[in-house]
Scaffold this motif. Structure first.
Motif, short mmCIF file in Angstrom:
data_model
loop_
_atom_site.label_atom_id
_atom_site.label_comp_id
_atom_site.label_asym_id
_atom_site.label_seq_id
_atom_site.Cartn_x
_atom_site.Cartn_y
_atom_site.Cartn_z
N ALA A 365 1.05 -1.36 0.21
CA ALA A 365 -0.14 -0.11 0.04
C ALA A 365 0.92 1.00 -0.14
O ALA A 365 0.66 2.07 -0.41
N ALA A 366 2.07 1.20 0.34
CA ALA A 366 2.91 2.51 0.65
C ALA A 366 3.85 2.87 -1.04
O ALA A 366 4.74 3.36 -0.70
N LEU A 367 3.09 1.36 -2.31
CA LEU A 367 4.29 1.85 -2.76
C LEU A 367 4.68 3.06 -3.36
O LEU A 367 5.62 3.15 -3.73
N ALA A 368 4.02 3.80 -3.53
CA ALA A 368 3.29 5.03 -4.19
C ALA A 368 4.53 5.71 -4.02
O ALA A 368 6.01 6.69 -4.11
N ASP A 369 4.65 5.91 -1.94
CA ASP A 369 5.78 6.84 -1.06
C ASP A 369 6.72 6.35 -1.44
O ASP A 369 7.27 7.16 -1.80
N TRP A 370 6.67 4.62 -1.93
CA TRP A 370 8.35 4.60 -1.58
C TRP A 370 9.15 4.93 -3.01
O TRP A 370 10.50 4.99 -3.05
#
Length: 400
Positions: A365-370
């Protein structure tokens, strides 16, 4: 500096020859050097460069490639035949690279000593394995004297500190990556060429694209289970390799082979052929998350500017875990605290399956920020210069 000889023995898997083949190509293409590459297992080179043949000598991309058999060199036997290359003093290169402490042939060292008596010793480098720990800063560039003839050999460490040698990166690599990632058709064309089919009639959304290149790893079962329960479609591309039996076990299917495609829940897994280096770079550029192994694919995944998880090559007594932790401390410093915690937990669990129970769903779920941090990380690494350019500058600084 006009000529370079690179010696490589393939210890295990493809990292040794992968690094040497990339370096040989960059020195030839970018710096117009005459390069000879000596490798003991041509089959490994053939996997990365399908044009390679099982021949004593061949020229590939203007690089002279020789089949080198260290055992034959040491025993001075003719069965198997020692390397057919010219090792006379006149043929010795200006730059001699002993990759990963593979030990040069004795007759080559004798020829180097003869050259040294004529006024100038060739530059002799021991190209070390990728270093992540602080001790490499003090070891990079150290000199060792040959006990018999006084030849000087210097130790060259690829690494992440400005006091090490940096990482292999061709001059235009990041520009090529950016052009590729800005054009969705590039990804579609690559996947089609690799035989990947995505059924748009039943899948209206583009899938989350993941590449999985790993050693044997029991942690893969929990990862695949999480992916199968994803609310979004997931396409996991697995190049042929050691992880396939465990993928098959996790999916409850027969042994997997190239081209196989299976679906479990919202997860589709497809087995790709083992990819040559250029195709693998483009696969890394195309994916939303890359799980990589060893050293060569690890470095290339960082240049891809995409989220990644590294499976480090396991060593006796868990010595590799110190190396892993040293890198994680560098890498996590650039991440927001919450994301850093998730990344650290998942990386550690991927390398120590019994140590933790990661929340793969939260990480996905955090891939976009990563993603934003991954691009910044690649740009930060590039500021240290690339390994080939740093190496040539190092040699210029240490010229007699």
């Amino acid at each position: 500096m006009q000529r370079c000889d690179i010696f490589c023995t393939v210890i295990d898997n493809f990292g040794d020859i992968g690094v040497c083949w990339r370096l040989a190509r960059q020195l030839q293409q970018q710096y117009q050097m005459q390069v000879r590459l000596f490798v003991d297992e041509l089959q490994a080179l053939q996997m990365l460069c399908p044009q390679a043949a099982l021949l004593p000598y061949q020229q590939l991309e203007q690089i002279d490639v020789y089949h080198w058999q260290p055992a034959a060199e040491q025993q001075q036997t003719t069965d198997p035949t020692p390397c057919s290359a010219d090792f006379s003093p006149e043929a010795i290169a200006d730059l001699v690279i002993e990759a990963f402490a593979c030990e040069l042939p004795a007759r080559y060292i004798d020829a180097m000593a003869t050259v040294a008596t004529r006024g100038k010793q060739p530059h002799w480098l021991n190209l070390e394995y990728l270093a992540t720990e602080d001790w490499a800063d003090d070891c990079h560039g150290l000199t060792s004297m040959h006990p018999a003839n006084g030849l000087r050999k210097q130790f060259y460490f690829p690494g992440f500190s400005p006091r090490t040698g940096g990482l292999l990166c061709e001059a235009n690599l990041l520009n090529e990556r950016d052009t590729w990632q800005a054009d969705p058709q590039q990804r579609a064309t690559l996947l089609q060429r690799l035989g990947v089919e995505w059924d748009t009639s039943t899948n209206q959304r583009d899938p989350l694209l993941i590449s999985l290149f790993a050693y044997q790893n029991p942690a893969v079962a929990a990862l695949l289970q999480t992916l199968s329960m994803s609310t979004n479609p997931v396409l996991c591309l697995v190049p042929e390799g050691k992880i396939l039996p465990q993928v098959a076990t996790a999916l409850g299917c027969a042994p997997l082979r190239r081209g196989d495609c299976l679906q479990q829940g919202n997860l589709t897994v497809q087995v790709l052929p083992f990819l040559e280096q250029r195709d693998y770079d483009q696969l890394l550029w195309s994916c939303d998350l890359n799980l990589v192994r060893g050293e060569d694919s690890f470095v290339r995944a960082q240049w891809a500017g995409r989220p990644l998880i590294w499976q480090i090559y396991p060593q006796a007594d868990d010595a590799h875990l110190d190396k892993l932790e040293a890198f994680l401390q560098r890498y996590s410093q650039t991440l927001p605290p919450a994301l850093a915690t998730q990344v650290l937990t998942c990386w550690r669990a991927w390398n120590q399956p019994d140590s933790a129970h990661p929340d793969w769903a939260a990480l996905l779920a955090a891939l976009a920020d990563w993603q934003h941090d991954a691009r910044r990380w690649a740009e930060t690494l590039l500021k240290q210069g690339d390994l080939a350019a740093n190496m040539l500058q190092f040699l210029q600084n240490h010229s007699d």
